[in-house]
Write a protein that holds these residues in place. Structure first.
Motif, PDB file in Angstrom:
ATOM      1  N   ALA A 246       0.835  -1.204   0.000  1.00 43.64           N
ATOM      2  CA  ALA A 246       0.000   0.000   0.000  1.00 43.64           C
ATOM      3  C   ALA A 246       0.870   1.255   0.000  1.00 43.64           C
ATOM      4  CB  ALA A 246      -0.928  -0.009   1.210  1.00 43.64           C
ATOM      5  N   VAL A 247       1.934   1.250   0.791  1.00 41.05           N
ATOM      6  CA  VAL A 247       2.862   2.388   0.825  1.00 41.05           C
ATOM      7  C   VAL A 247       3.494   2.569  -0.555  1.00 41.05           C
ATOM      8  CG1 VAL A 247       5.066   3.192   1.779  1.00 41.05           C
ATOM      9  CG2 VAL A 247       3.287   2.320   3.315  1.00 41.05           C
ATOM     10  N   LEU A 248       3.926   1.471  -1.154  1.00 35.80           N
ATOM     11  CA  LEU A 248       4.515   1.549  -2.492  1.00 35.80           C
ATOM     12  C   LEU A 248       3.520   2.137  -3.486  1.00 35.80           C
ATOM     13  CD1 LEU A 248       6.799   0.996  -4.498  1.00 35.80           C
ATOM     14  CD2 LEU A 248       5.953  -1.362  -4.672  1.00 35.80           C
ATOM     15  N   SER A 249       2.251   1.737  -3.390  1.00 32.08           N
ATOM     16  CA  SER A 249       1.246   2.269  -4.323  1.00 32.08           C
ATOM     17  C   SER A 249       1.123   3.786  -4.198  1.00 32.08           C
ATOM     18  CB  SER A 249      -0.111   1.606  -4.095  1.00 32.08           C
ATOM     19  OG  SER A 249      -0.771   2.113  -2.956  1.00 32.08           O
ATOM     20  N   LEU A 250       1.240   4.297  -2.974  1.00 33.06           N
ATOM     21  CA  LEU A 250       1.144   5.746  -2.778  1.00 33.06           C
ATOM     22  C   LEU A 250       2.355   6.479  -3.351  1.00 33.06           C
ATOM     23  CD1 LEU A 250      -0.286   5.719   0.848  1.00 33.06           C
ATOM     24  CD2 LEU A 250      -1.522   6.239  -1.273  1.00 33.06           C
ATOM     25  N   VAL A 251       3.528   5.875  -3.231  1.00 27.53           N
ATOM     26  CA  VAL A 251       4.738   6.485  -3.791  1.00 27.53           C
ATOM     27  C   VAL A 251       4.686   6.440  -5.317  1.00 27.53           C
ATOM     28  CG1 VAL A 251       7.261   6.322  -3.936  1.00 27.53           C
ATOM     29  CG2 VAL A 251       6.117   5.984  -1.737  1.00 27.53           C
ATOM     30  N   ILE A 252       4.163   5.357  -5.870  1.00 21.58           N
ATOM     31  CA  ILE A 252       4.003   5.274  -7.326  1.00 21.58           C
ATOM     32  C   ILE A 252       3.038   6.348  -7.807  1.00 21.58           C
ATOM     33  CG2 ILE A 252       2.953   3.864  -9.157  1.00 21.58           C
ATOM     34  CD1 ILE A 252       4.273   1.425  -7.795  1.00 21.58           C
ATOM     35  N   GLU A 253       1.978   6.552  -7.057  1.00 19.17           N
ATOM     36  CA  GLU A 253       0.973   7.548  -7.417  1.00 19.17           C
ATOM     37  C   GLU A 253       1.560   8.953  -7.483  1.00 19.17           C
ATOM     38  OE1 GLU A 253      -2.509   8.795  -4.698  1.00 19.17           O
ATOM     39  OE2 GLU A 253      -3.159   7.003  -5.790  1.00 19.17           O
ATOM     40  N   ARG A 254       2.432   9.244  -6.508  1.00 18.75           N
ATOM     41  CA  ARG A 254       3.018  10.587  -6.468  1.00 18.75           C
ATOM     42  C   ARG A 254       4.295  10.539  -5.621  1.00 18.75           C
ATOM     43  NH1 ARG A 254      -1.001  13.837  -4.095  1.00 18.75           N
ATOM     44  NH2 ARG A 254      -0.093  13.729  -2.031  1.00 18.75           N
ATOM     45  N   PRO A 255       5.452  10.762  -6.248  1.00 16.28           N
ATOM     46  CA  PRO A 255       6.682  10.838  -5.452  1.00 16.28           C
ATOM     47  C   PRO A 255       6.539  11.939  -4.402  1.00 16.28           C
ATOM     48  CG  PRO A 255       7.191  10.721  -7.786  1.00 16.28           C
ATOM     49  CD  PRO A 255       5.708  10.945  -7.665  1.00 16.28           C
ATOM     50  N   THR A 256       6.912  11.617  -3.172  1.00 16.64           N
ATOM     51  CA  THR A 256       6.645  12.541  -2.082  1.00 16.64           C
ATOM     52  C   THR A 256       7.442  12.176  -0.844  1.00 16.64           C
ATOM     53  OG1 THR A 256       4.818  13.584  -0.878  1.00 16.64           O
ATOM     54  CG2 THR A 256       4.684  11.230  -1.202  1.00 16.64           C
ATOM     55  N   GLY A 257       7.300  12.986   0.191  1.00 21.08           N
ATOM     56  CA  GLY A 257       7.963  12.742   1.460  1.00 21.08           C
ATOM     57  C   GLY A 257       7.189  11.782   2.344  1.00 21.08           C
ATOM     58  N   GLY A 258       7.861  11.313   3.381  1.00 19.49           N
ATOM     59  CA  GLY A 258       7.273  10.332   4.282  1.00 19.49           C
ATOM     60  C   GLY A 258       6.029  10.821   4.998  1.00 19.49           C
ATOM     61  N   ALA A 259       6.024  12.079   5.422  1.00 22.73           N
ATOM     62  CA  ALA A 259       4.860  12.608   6.140  1.00 22.73           C
ATOM     63  C   ALA A 259       3.620  12.606   5.249  1.00 22.73           C
ATOM     64  CB  ALA A 259       5.145  14.017   6.653  1.00 22.73           C
ATOM     65  N   ASP A 260       3.802  12.944   3.979  1.00 24.94           N
ATOM     66  CA  ASP A 260       2.682  12.933   3.043  1.00 24.94           C
ATOM     67  C   ASP A 260       2.199  11.504   2.810  1.00 24.94           C
ATOM     68  OD1 ASP A 260       0.857  14.215   1.132  1.00 24.94           O
ATOM     69  OD2 ASP A 260       2.055  13.173  -0.385  1.00 24.94           O
ATOM     70  N   VAL A 261       3.118  10.558   2.701  1.00 18.91           N
ATOM     71  CA  VAL A 261       2.736   9.157   2.544  1.00 18.91           C
ATOM     72  C   VAL A 261       1.907   8.723   3.746  1.00 18.91           C
ATOM     73  CG1 VAL A 261       3.584   6.778   2.425  1.00 18.91           C
ATOM     74  CG2 VAL A 261       4.676   8.549   1.040  1.00 18.91           C
ATOM     75  N   CYS A 262       2.327   9.107   4.952  1.00 11.56           N
ATOM     76  CA  CYS A 262       1.579   8.743   6.171  1.00 11.56           C
ATOM     77  C   CYS A 262       0.162   9.312   6.138  1.00 11.56           C
ATOM     78  CB  CYS A 262       2.312   9.240   7.417  1.00 11.56           C
ATOM     79  SG  CYS A 262       3.821   8.333   7.795  1.00 11.56           S
ATOM     80  N   ARG A 263       0.021  10.584   5.788  1.00 10.51           N
ATOM     81  CA  ARG A 263      -1.312  11.210   5.731  1.00 10.51           C
ATOM     82  C   ARG A 263      -2.196  10.511   4.705  1.00 10.51           C
ATOM     83  NH1 ARG A 263       1.715  15.837   6.597  1.00 10.51           N
ATOM     84  NH2 ARG A 263       2.013  16.212   4.389  1.00 10.51           N
ATOM     85  N   ARG A 264      -1.646  10.280   3.532  1.00 10.14           N
ATOM     86  CA  ARG A 264      -2.431   9.651   2.470  1.00 10.14           C
ATOM     87  C   ARG A 264      -2.762   8.203   2.809  1.00 10.14           C
ATOM     88  NH1 ARG A 264       1.462  10.339  -1.796  1.00 10.14           N
ATOM     89  NH2 ARG A 264       0.105   9.153  -3.148  1.00 10.14           N
ATOM     90  N   PHE A 265      -1.844   7.496   3.466  1.00 12.26           N
ATOM     91  CA  PHE A 265      -2.095   6.118   3.897  1.00 12.26           C
ATOM     92  C   PHE A 265      -3.297   6.102   4.845  1.00 12.26           C
ATOM     93  CE2 PHE A 265      -1.751   2.415   6.537  1.00 12.26           C
ATOM     94  CZ  PHE A 265      -1.273   1.420   5.702  1.00 12.26           C
ATOM     95  N   GLU A 266      -3.284   6.995   5.824  1.00 12.64           N
ATOM     96  CA  GLU A 266      -4.384   7.042   6.793  1.00 12.64           C
ATOM     97  C   GLU A 266      -5.708   7.352   6.111  1.00 12.64           C
ATOM     98  OE1 GLU A 266      -2.849   9.933   9.515  1.00 12.64           O
ATOM     99  OE2 GLU A 266      -1.441   8.498  10.410  1.00 12.64           O
ATOM    100  N   ASP A 267      -5.695   8.267   5.152  1.00 14.66           N
ATOM    101  CA  ASP A 267      -6.927   8.619   4.432  1.00 14.66           C
ATOM    102  C   ASP A 267      -7.418   7.470   3.554  1.00 14.66           C
ATOM    103  OD1 ASP A 267      -6.850  11.143   5.539  1.00 14.66           O
ATOM    104  OD2 ASP A 267      -6.045  12.117   3.739  1.00 14.66           O
ATOM    105  N   ARG A 268      -6.529   6.874   2.796  1.00 13.09           N
ATOM    106  CA  ARG A 268      -6.905   5.881   1.799  1.00 13.09           C
ATOM    107  C   ARG A 268      -7.237   4.520   2.396  1.00 13.09           C
ATOM    108  NH1 ARG A 268      -4.581   5.544  -3.463  1.00 13.09           N
ATOM    109  NH2 ARG A 268      -4.809   7.784  -3.364  1.00 13.09           N
TER     110      ARG A 268
END
Length: 185
Positions: free
Chosen positions: A8-30
């Motif tokens: 799931a984390v990898l899918s978010l990074v593929i969706e949009r290269p970004t920092g760890g904090a953004d990945v955490c926020r989007r992970f929680e939302d998605r």
């Protein structure tokens, strides 16, 4: 990959290269309600993905800095993209975990990838039907066996109704997108 959290984390990074904090926020939302993971586990997943060569560190724009002001983020590598596609395409096992597995993969599917979402729905439907067939009570079963079998059948029917609705909405969405492309041409 063996971990749905890492996938799931990898899918978010593929969706949009970004920092760890953004990945955490989007992970929680998605993935809320589908995958439970603390921020430190998400950062651990990013570190493991980096060690495995599935993501790499990249400099970010100043506006993308994480909570600590760091200007490094993550983007997927070609190896990471292949691992993601392999995970998305794996058969969903016909088990009590089929629902969660299917929903996690659907949530990890890119918004424009209707074909993969439809394929995942078909996999989910197959798994639900397999579980429902096995849930039939034995002819010499007790009333408890019958009640449990009825509950499993009711759950399967609800899942199948949702799959039909989801499939129709995805097809409708794809049709609107196609019509917009034709209209703009």
């Amino acid at each position: 990959m063996k971990s749905n959290v890492k996938s799931a984390v990898l899918s978010l990074v593929i969706e949009r290269p970004t920092g760890g904090a953004d990945v955490c926020r989007r992970f929680e939302d998605r993935f809320e309600g589908l995958l439970e993971s603390r921020r430190n586990h998400i950062y651990d997943a990013l570190a493991q993905l980096a060690r495995g060569g599935l993501v790499e560190r990249i400099p970010l724009e100043e506006s993308d800095a994480d909570d600590r002001g760091r200007l490094l983020g993550f983007r997927a590598t070609a190896k990471g993209a292949r691992a993601y596609r392999s995970w998305i395409r794996q058969q969903i096992p016909a088990s009590k975990e089929a629902r969660q597995e299917a929903l996690v993969r659907i949530a990890a599917t890119q918004a424009h990838d209707v074909d993969n979402a439809l394929r995942l729905l078909a996999e989910y439907e197959r798994a639900v039907l397999d579980v429902a067939r096995r849930a039939l009570p034995a002819p010499d079963g007790t009333v408890i066996d019958e009640l449990l079998a009825e509950e499993r059948q009711d759950v399967a029917e609800a899942e199948l109704r949702w799959i039909r609705r989801a499939r129709a909405r995805l097809r409708e969405s794809a049709g609107r997108a196609w019509a917009a492309v034709e209209h703009s041409a």
